[in-house]
Structure formats: structure tokens, C-alpha cells
Design a protein around this motif. Structure first.
Motif, short mmCIF file in Angstrom:
data_model
loop_
_atom_site.label_atom_id
_atom_site.label_comp_id
_atom_site.label_asym_id
_atom_site.label_seq_id
_atom_site.Cartn_x
_atom_site.Cartn_y
_atom_site.Cartn_z
N THR A 2 -9.25 68.50 43.12
CA THR A 2 -9.40 68.06 45.08
C THR A 2 -9.72 66.51 44.94
N ILE A 3 -8.93 66.04 46.40
CA ILE A 3 -9.32 64.52 46.36
C ILE A 3 -9.65 63.96 47.45
N LYS A 4 -10.88 63.34 47.37
CA LYS A 4 -11.62 63.07 48.04
C LYS A 4 -10.87 61.50 49.39
N ILE A 5 -10.43 60.97 50.41
CA ILE A 5 -10.42 60.27 51.02
C ILE A 5 -11.82 59.08 51.88
N HIS A 6 -12.07 58.03 51.22
CA HIS A 6 -13.30 57.79 51.79
C HIS A 6 -12.95 56.08 52.56
N ARG A 32 -21.28 58.29 48.63
CA ARG A 32 -20.42 59.32 49.29
C ARG A 32 -20.11 60.03 47.78
N TYR A 34 -18.40 58.97 44.76
CA TYR A 34 -17.21 58.69 44.29
C TYR A 34 -16.96 58.97 43.43
N LYS A 35 -15.81 59.57 42.99
CA LYS A 35 -15.06 60.37 42.17
C LYS A 35 -13.94 59.86 41.27
N ASP A 38 -10.96 59.58 43.14
CA ASP A 38 -10.50 59.86 44.64
C ASP A 38 -9.58 58.35 45.48
N ILE A 92 -2.12 61.67 46.87
CA ILE A 92 -2.71 63.21 47.70
C ILE A 92 -2.35 64.17 48.67
#
Length: 108
Positions: A2-6, A32, A34-35, A38, A92
Motif C-alpha cells: 500500500t502506497i501513501k501519497i503525502h 504522517r 512516513y514509510k 511512500d 503508484i
């Protein structure tokens, strides 16, 4: 994966350094979660507003600052690799698999 967009603000001189490849890390408050893996959407912020200029970067490593500076809880140094808009979209959409294929790493 799972990719988060910050989406984060960045001053023009720092964004320019990211774009030219001179700046490969970000010091950020870790508010946030962060990983590694991401994506940062680095959005230029000038005179209290967004300018419309932005750059994508994948987080390749997260270093908690409190591991080497006492009292720096909640801060991290993010190692980053910039991406073109096409690379960011592919990364993504594929959940990070496209990036692994481009680097020659095999994915399970």
C-alpha cells in the motif's frame, strides 16, 4: 504494497535542489507516519500559497532523528529519489511493482 501519497509544502530553493538532483533527503516532522515506499508530492510554497510547481519523489529510507540526537522525538530524515510524472504514475498504479521491475529486483 500500500502506497501513501503525502502532499507536502516545500520552498522554491529546496524544490529546485530536488529537481536538479542536489537534494536527496528531507527533514520532516513525522506527523504522517512516513514509510519507505511512500510517495512525496513536493509542492512549491511561496508567499503563503502554492505556485503549481511540484515534483514526485519516492521515500527510500526513513531515519528517526532521535536515534542520533537526544530530544528530537517525532522527526525523521527521509531519503528520497525523484520521479518523472510518468514514473510516479506507474509506481503508484502498480503498487510499487513497476519500480522493482525497472531496478531489476524480482517481486514475489
Amino acid at each position: 504494497m500500500t502506497i501513501k501519497i503525502h502532499q507536502v509544502k516545500i520552498a522554491p530553493k529546496y524544490l529546485n535542489a530536488v529537481v536538479t538532483g542536489q537534494k536527496k533527503a528531507e527533514l520532516r516532522k513525522n506527523d504522517r507516519d512516513y514509510k519507505s515506499g511512500d510517495v512525496l508530492s513536493l509542492c512549491e510554497w511561496k508567499h503563503g500559497k502554492f505556485t503549481g510547481k511540484e515534483r514526485a519523489a519516492v521515500i527510500t529510507h526513513v531515519l528517526p532523528v532521535n536515534e542520533f540526537i537526544t530530544g528530537a522525538d517525532g522527526w525523521v530524515v527521509l531519503s528520497i529519489r525523484t520521479m518523472t510524472p510518468f514514473e510516479a504514475l506507474s509506481y503508484i498504479v502498480s503498487g510499487g511493482v513497476a519500480d522493482l521491475l525497472n531496478t531489476g529486483v524480482q517481486h514475489d
